[in-house]
Design an enzyme around this catalytic site. Structure first.
Site, mmCIF file in Angstrom:
data_model
loop_
_atom_site.group_PDB
_atom_site.id
_atom_site.type_symbol
_atom_site.label_atom_id
_atom_site.label_comp_id
_atom_site.label_asym_id
_atom_site.label_seq_id
_atom_site.Cartn_x
_atom_site.Cartn_y
_atom_site.Cartn_z
ATOM 1 C CE LYS A 22 -2.454 2.829 3.314
ATOM 2 N NZ LYS A 22 -1.397 3.508 4.038
ATOM 3 C CG ASN A 23 2.175 2.967 3.510
ATOM 4 O OD1 ASN A 23 1.042 3.336 3.208
ATOM 5 N ND2 ASN A 23 2.551 2.759 4.764
ATOM 6 N NE ARG A 93 -0.213 12.746 6.515
ATOM 7 C CZ ARG A 93 -0.273 13.962 7.014
ATOM 8 N NH1 ARG A 93 -1.424 14.502 7.280
ATOM 9 N NH2 ARG A 93 0.820 14.641 7.254
ATOM 10 C CB CYS A 117 -4.596 6.963 10.113
ATOM 11 S SG CYS A 117 -5.065 5.482 9.227
ATOM 12 N NE ARG A 122 -0.457 11.367 9.452
ATOM 13 C CZ ARG A 122 -0.830 10.236 8.859
ATOM 14 N NH1 ARG A 122 -2.026 9.738 9.076
ATOM 15 N NH2 ARG A 122 -0.018 9.611 8.043
ATOM 16 N N PRO A 123 2.270 17.178 10.684
ATOM 17 C CG PRO A 123 4.189 17.885 11.813
ATOM 18 C CD PRO A 123 3.061 16.918 11.906
ATOM 19 C CB ILE A 124 3.255 18.540 5.203
ATOM 20 C CG1 ILE A 124 2.425 19.825 5.078
ATOM 21 C CG2 ILE A 124 2.365 17.317 5.266
ATOM 22 C CD1 ILE A 124 1.747 19.937 3.696
ATOM 23 C CG ASP A 125 7.685 20.624 9.509
ATOM 24 O OD1 ASP A 125 6.858 19.738 9.793
ATOM 25 O OD2 ASP A 125 8.855 20.599 9.926
ATOM 26 C CD GLN A 126 11.592 18.792 8.199
ATOM 27 O OE1 GLN A 126 12.669 18.724 7.609
ATOM 28 N NE2 GLN A 126 11.297 19.773 9.035
ATOM 29 C CG ASP A 305 2.469 2.021 9.401
ATOM 30 O OD1 ASP A 305 2.113 2.918 10.190
ATOM 31 O OD2 ASP A 305 2.869 2.257 8.250
ATOM 32 N NE ARG A 397 -7.048 5.243 4.268
ATOM 33 C CZ ARG A 397 -6.093 5.410 5.181
ATOM 34 N NH1 ARG A 397 -6.393 5.410 6.457
ATOM 35 N NH2 ARG A 397 -4.844 5.597 4.843
HETATM 36 N N1 EPU Z 1 6.842 14.761 10.481
HETATM 37 C C1 EPU Z 1 7.032 16.099 10.715
HETATM 38 N N2 EPU Z 1 7.083 16.936 9.636
HETATM 39 C C2 EPU Z 1 6.945 16.495 8.362
HETATM 40 C C3 EPU Z 1 6.727 15.115 8.138
HETATM 41 C C4 EPU Z 1 6.688 14.275 9.223
HETATM 42 O O1 EPU Z 1 7.168 16.538 11.857
HETATM 43 O O2 EPU Z 1 7.001 17.311 7.436
HETATM 44 C C5 EPU Z 1 6.804 13.840 11.628
HETATM 45 C C6 EPU Z 1 5.429 13.192 11.802
HETATM 46 O O3 EPU Z 1 4.569 14.006 12.565
HETATM 47 C C7 EPU Z 1 5.785 11.877 12.478
HETATM 48 C C8 EPU Z 1 7.150 11.524 11.870
HETATM 49 O O4 EPU Z 1 7.667 12.744 11.348
HETATM 50 O O5 EPU Z 1 5.929 12.077 13.853
HETATM 51 C C9 EPU Z 1 7.128 10.487 10.755
HETATM 52 O O6 EPU Z 1 6.180 10.841 9.763
HETATM 53 P P1 EPU Z 1 6.305 10.386 8.233
HETATM 54 O O7 EPU Z 1 6.394 11.602 7.405
HETATM 55 O O8 EPU Z 1 7.386 9.363 8.102
HETATM 56 O O9 EPU Z 1 4.899 9.702 8.003
HETATM 57 P P2 EPU Z 1 4.008 9.756 6.706
HETATM 58 O O10 EPU Z 1 4.867 9.806 5.497
HETATM 59 O O11 EPU Z 1 2.957 10.779 6.841
HETATM 60 C C10 EPU Z 1 4.010 7.180 6.298
HETATM 61 C C11 EPU Z 1 2.959 6.113 6.184
HETATM 62 C C12 EPU Z 1 2.340 5.838 7.542
HETATM 63 C C13 EPU Z 1 3.442 5.456 8.518
HETATM 64 C C14 EPU Z 1 4.553 6.509 8.538
HETATM 65 C C15 EPU Z 1 5.756 6.101 9.382
HETATM 66 C C16 EPU Z 1 2.154 6.435 3.938
HETATM 67 C C17 EPU Z 1 1.066 6.881 3.054
HETATM 68 N N3 EPU Z 1 1.938 6.549 5.244
HETATM 69 O O12 EPU Z 1 3.319 8.349 6.779
HETATM 70 O O13 EPU Z 1 1.487 4.733 7.343
HETATM 71 O O14 EPU Z 1 2.910 5.310 9.820
HETATM 72 O O15 EPU Z 1 5.030 6.757 7.196
HETATM 73 O O16 EPU Z 1 6.307 4.918 8.909
HETATM 74 O O17 EPU Z 1 3.179 5.955 3.481
HETATM 75 C C18 EPU Z 1 -0.295 3.297 7.721
HETATM 76 O O18 EPU Z 1 0.038 2.696 6.682
HETATM 77 O O19 EPU Z 1 -1.127 2.838 8.554
HETATM 78 C C19 EPU Z 1 0.302 4.595 8.010
HETATM 79 C C20 EPU Z 1 -0.201 5.469 8.852
#
Ligand code: EPU
Length: 418
Positions: A22-23, A93, A117, A122-126, A305, A397
């Site tokens: 999925k991811n 997401r 979820c 869930r910030p996207i600042d990075q 996960d 999902r």
């Molecule tokens: N974070 C920030 N700023 C950012 C991005 C992330 O502070 O700009 C923080 C997040 O708040 C979190 C950590 O960094 O504390 C890790 O977040 P990451 O960006 O790695 O997560 P994601 O890309 O949003 C993906 C998976 C999630 C999985 C996480 C961690 C997808 C679509 N989603 O999310 O999967 O938990 O990586 O491995 O790939 C799931 O499949 O159930 C699921 C939630």
């Protein structure tokens, strides 16, 4: 209301086939937006996140056809639209991957702030930092993220924390930036490598995926090609955990055992016998389980996960086990549902303490999110009596035919669609 009904307990036995990750696919499909040609994508899981992404792409002008149950043909050559509206983006997401892909291709992207979820902030600042580093201007207003650039130029990007989404988005935008982009402190999950491999097989020049530093040499155009998605590490881990939690014996097929090591090692520590073959893993959990502690971390650490599913395995182990959630601020909502089934769990901040060895009783419960939903299914198969799981759209999902697969392993489980 749609629901899953389980009459437990049961001991799972037999074989199960794992689908594509999925991811990985939720990033590969948006990545196809960068390609000026036909992408044939194999081993695509049949899950609602994929349906949603395909609908977005079709609405934006892409041609998407199903060649067979697991193969999609995607042609984004005619796409001119640079906007993903809220009605689509709110459903999952990974809609943020359209930012990197559209910015890379058109130098402009507007995507509504993502849903998905509920795991705390869930910030996207990075992601934004990476786009800005490549020369884009990023504005957030009215619930939309808008990125635009006259030109994207390769640069050094250092991610402040390891982020799957930011790593992939940086790769997507950099793929068509001019010159070399070096991305440091990146995520190393198998799906990161899969997205890089997909892009490379379409003509990109990405090196180092799977290590701490990814180097992307920008290219002018991506052509079409064929690609097969890797097996889903978390779906496989979920069936391994289900076998362990029910004291079963299950052959999990179509996996990459190397990707499963973090989960395999933990289960072995708990007393589960695990045998690895080339592309399958045999789980024998017929012996009693031992307590353990888990801290979730970015790959190759134990995956967040798999955290709720692992909690169900700990419920079968005598004694006190602990889970330390090291990735998300909040991922213990599901424990409230398990407690309603008789589980002995206390949560303090990022640590859950689980006293195993107490029997579970079937109850009506909710799937609070995707992996929480998987944990509810496992708990239902461990519990005495009937468990009814509501809000199962979360489960759909990310898990293909979960009810059929568990039924084939011997569970008394049904899907009721209202
Ligand atoms: N974070 C920030 N700023 C950012 C991005 C992330 O502070 O700009 C923080 C997040 O708040 C979190 C950590 O960094 O504390 C890790 O977040 P990451 O960006 O790695 O997560 P994601 O890309 O949003 C993906 C998976 C999630 C999985 C996480 C961690 C997808 C679509 N989603 O999310 O999967 O938990 O990586 O491995 O790939 C799931 O499949 O159930 C699921 C939630």
């Amino acid at each position: 209301m749609d629901r899953i009904i389980i009459n437990g307990p049961c001991r799972l036995a037999g074989e199960v086939e794992i689908t594509g990750a999925k991811n990985a696919i939720v990033a590969i499909l948006p990545a196809a937006m960068l390609v000026n040609g036909v992408c044939r994508i194999e081993n695509v899981p049949h899950i609602s996140d994929v349906e949603n992404i395909c609908n977005i792409m079709i609405a934006m002008g892409a041609k998407v056809s199903h060649l067979d149950e697991k193969t999609l043909e995607v042609d984004c050559s005619a796409v001119r639209c640079t906007e993903v509206p809220y009605e689509y983006a709110r459903k999952f997401r990974a809609s943020y991957y359209f930012l990197g892909a559209l910015l890379g291709r058109f130098k402009e992207a507007t995507v509504a702030l993502p849903g998905g979820c509920h795991l705390g902030a869930r910030p996207i600042d990075q992601h934004i930092k990476a786009f800005e580093q490549l020369g884009a201007q990023v504005d957030i207003a009215h619930g939309n993220v808008h990125c635009y650039a006259d030109r994207l130029a390769g640069d050094s990007i250092y991610l402040d924390m390891v982020s799957v989404g930011a790593t992939i988005n940086a790769m997507l935008a950099a793929t068509k930036a001019e010159g070399l982009t070096v991305i440091e402190n990146v995520a190393k999950e198998p799906h990161i490598v899969d997205v890089a491999n997909f892009l490379n097989s379409m003509g990109a020049n990405i090196r180092g995926a799977g290590t701490d530093v990814i180097k992307v040499q920008g290219v002018g155009e991506l052509r079409g090609g064929s690609y097969a998605v890797i097996p889903d590490q978390i779906e496989a881990g979920t069936y391994m955990a289900a076998a362990a939690a029910t004291g079963g014996r299950v052959l999990v097929k179509n996996v990459i055992p190397k990707h499963m090591e973090c989960i395999t090692n933990k289960l072995e520590e708990m007393g589960v016998a695990v045998e690895e073959y080339d592309d399958s893993i045999l789980i024998d959990a017929t012996a009693p389980l031992k307590k353990t502690n888990v801290k979730t971390m970015p790959y190759p650490g134990f995956p967040t996960d798999m955290q709720p599913q692992m909690a169900t395995v700990m419920l079968r182990a005598e004694g006190i086990s602990k889970i330390n959630e090291g990735v998300w601020d909040s991922r213990f909502k599901y424990t409230e549902e398990l407690i309603r089934m008789g589980a002995q769990i206390t949560v303090a901040g990022k640590i859950a303490t689980i006293e195993g060895g107490h029997p579970l009783l079937g109850a009506p419960v909710r799937a609070c999110d995707l992996r929480a939903g998987a944990a509810m299914v496992i708990a239902g198969m461990m519990a005495n009596g009937t468990t009814t799981i509501e809000e199962i759209s979360h489960i759909r999902r990310g898990y293909e035919r979960i009810v059929e697969k568990f039924a084939a392993l011997g569970a008394d489980i049904r899907l009721i669609l209202d």
